[in-house]
Design an enzyme around this catalytic site. Structure first.
Site, PDB file in Angstrom:
ATOM      1  N   ARG A  50      -6.390  -1.851   9.557  1.00 60.79           N
ATOM      2  CA  ARG A  50      -7.465  -0.965   9.833  1.00 60.79           C
ATOM      3  C   ARG A  50      -8.114  -1.306  11.052  1.00 60.79           C
ATOM      4  O   ARG A  50      -8.858  -0.719  11.452  1.00 60.79           O
ATOM      5  CB  ARG A  50      -8.678  -1.453   8.780  1.00 60.79           C
ATOM      6  N   ARG A  60     -15.911  10.643  -6.165  1.00 54.03           N
ATOM      7  CA  ARG A  60     -15.061   9.898  -6.566  1.00 54.03           C
ATOM      8  C   ARG A  60     -15.538   8.847  -7.617  1.00 54.03           C
ATOM      9  O   ARG A  60     -16.592   8.438  -7.575  1.00 54.03           O
ATOM     10  CB  ARG A  60     -14.416   9.112  -5.437  1.00 54.03           C
ATOM     11  N   ARG A 106     -18.319   3.794  -6.967  1.00 54.36           N
ATOM     12  CA  ARG A 106     -18.414   2.506  -5.780  1.00 54.36           C
ATOM     13  C   ARG A 106     -19.934   2.868  -4.936  1.00 54.36           C
ATOM     14  O   ARG A 106     -20.040   3.841  -4.587  1.00 54.36           O
ATOM     15  CB  ARG A 106     -17.098   2.535  -5.140  1.00 54.36           C
ATOM     16  N   ARG A 113     -18.616   5.163   6.931  1.00 54.31           N
ATOM     17  CA  ARG A 113     -17.328   4.494   6.683  1.00 54.31           C
ATOM     18  C   ARG A 113     -16.622   5.514   7.791  1.00 54.31           C
ATOM     19  O   ARG A 113     -15.543   5.276   8.140  1.00 54.31           O
ATOM     20  CB  ARG A 113     -16.877   4.626   5.421  1.00 54.31           C
ATOM     21  N   LYS A 157      -5.118   7.539  -0.437  1.00 51.71           N
ATOM     22  CA  LYS A 157      -3.952   6.507  -0.029  1.00 51.71           C
ATOM     23  C   LYS A 157      -3.645   5.614  -1.567  1.00 51.71           C
ATOM     24  O   LYS A 157      -2.299   5.442  -1.631  1.00 51.71           O
ATOM     25  CB  LYS A 157      -4.361   5.530   0.870  1.00 51.71           C
TER      26      LYS A 157
HETATM   27  P1  AMP Z   1     -10.825   0.546   0.702  1.00 45.15           P
HETATM   28  O1  AMP Z   1     -10.852   0.622  -0.890  1.00 45.15           O
HETATM   29  O2  AMP Z   1      -9.743   0.528   1.055  1.00 45.15           O
HETATM   30  O3  AMP Z   1     -11.556   1.973   1.066  1.00 45.15           O
HETATM   31  O4  AMP Z   1     -11.838  -0.514   1.100  1.00 45.15           O
HETATM   32  C1  AMP Z   1     -13.202  -0.838   1.000  1.00 45.15           C
HETATM   33  C2  AMP Z   1     -13.902  -1.515   2.198  1.00 45.15           C
HETATM   34  O5  AMP Z   1     -13.251  -2.693   2.074  1.00 45.15           O
HETATM   35  C3  AMP Z   1     -13.932  -1.158   3.413  1.00 45.15           C
HETATM   36  O6  AMP Z   1     -14.824  -0.208   3.743  1.00 45.15           O
HETATM   37  C4  AMP Z   1     -14.056  -2.257   4.324  1.00 45.15           C
HETATM   38  O7  AMP Z   1     -15.392  -2.709   4.266  1.00 45.15           O
HETATM   39  C5  AMP Z   1     -13.192  -3.417   3.355  1.00 45.15           C
HETATM   40  N1  AMP Z   1     -11.727  -3.471   3.860  1.00 45.15           N
HETATM   41  C6  AMP Z   1     -10.829  -3.069   3.090  1.00 45.15           C
HETATM   42  N2  AMP Z   1      -9.495  -3.152   4.001  1.00 45.15           N
HETATM   43  C7  AMP Z   1     -10.023  -3.902   5.137  1.00 45.15           C
HETATM   44  C8  AMP Z   1      -9.448  -4.068   6.366  1.00 45.15           C
HETATM   45  N3  AMP Z   1      -8.169  -4.141   6.428  1.00 45.15           N
HETATM   46  N4  AMP Z   1     -10.201  -4.443   7.343  1.00 45.15           N
HETATM   47  C9  AMP Z   1     -11.442  -4.826   7.153  1.00 45.15           C
HETATM   48  N5  AMP Z   1     -12.210  -4.313   5.894  1.00 45.15           N
HETATM   49  C10 AMP Z   1     -11.311  -3.747   5.050  1.00 45.15           C
END
Ligand code: AMP
Length: 209
Positions: A88, A122, A152, A163, A13
């Site tokens: 989410r 990644r 990360r 996740r 994404k």
């Molecule tokens: P991402 O980089 O989008 O994979 O987000 C990394 C982490 O940030 C996720 O695993 C969540 O812990 C947190 N996070 C990001 N976006 C959201 C969201 N919309 N709602 C809740 N937690 C989020």
């Protein structure tokens, strides 16, 4: 165009949002990036978010909703944006519906085994936020800006499985939510490279080459 990019972690994404952001000249709003920045800067939001992110859990809805609400007020959002990683959960989507009318939701689909391979390989550049798979890197420097790339913490194998579970339980119901609204466009990313997926994204959004 006001867009949502939906899909499991590792589906690409963020990479796709960066490509489209340049082509359409609209910002990519990644709640993950905003939260990671808050953690680096040790803001009150960052302090709350850190534990959740490190465990691979979702940050509470009210925290993330407040971030998005503020961000959408900024001037660069006037002509549209790509929401990458938000909403989410169904409650997040319901609040978003009260703030804006979204034009389309792109759902990136990918089987679990490919997700696990992608996430564990990644690497991310802490400076320019670009992400790469180790198979495409030559050494450990960012091809874009020369910074040393890192893994990360939540891409480590034990957190990745958590996740995925969180995605299935809390985020996947959004697929039906947006299908019922008629705004869902599905892109199958299985076995596809970045360029192939991007061509699909443009196609489902009706953007001409
Ligand atoms: P991402 O980089 O989008 O994979 O987000 C990394 C982490 O940030 C996720 O695993 C969540 O812990 C947190 N996070 C990001 N976006 C959201 C969201 N919309 N709602 C809740 N937690 C989020």
């Amino acid at each position: 165009m006001k867009l949502i990019f939906l899909g499991p972690p590792g589906a690409g994404k963020g990479t796709q949002a960066q490509l489209l952001m340049h082509d359409l000249n609209i910002p990519q709003i990644s709640t993950g990036d905003i939260l990671r920045k808050a953690i680096r800067e040790m803001t009150p939001t960052g302090v709350i978010a850190k534990g959740y992110i490190d465990r691979g859990e979702l940050v509470p809805d009210d925290v993330v909703i407040a971030i998005v609400r503020d961000r959408l007020q900024e001037k660069d959002c006037e002509n549209g944006y790509i929401l990458d990683g938000f909403p989410r959960t169904v409650p997040q989507a319901e609040v978003l519906d009260t703030i804006v009318e979204i034009d389309a939701v792109v759902d990136f689909e990918l089987p679990n085994e490919e997700i696990i391979n992608r996430l564990s390989g990644r690497r991310v550049c802490p400076k320019c936020n670009s992400t790469y798979h180790i198979s495409r890197l030559n050494g450990d420097t960012c091809p874009g800006c020369g910074e040393k790339v890192i893994q990360r913490k939540d891409d480590m194998p034990e957190t990745v499985l958590n996740r995925l579970e969180v995605y299935e339980k809390q985020t996947a119901p959004l697929i039906d939510y947006y299908k019922n609204k008629g705004s869902l466009r599905v892109v199958d990313c299985t076995g596809q490279q970045v360029e192939g997926v991007y061509a699909e994204v443009r196609k489902v959004l009706g953007i001409n080459a």
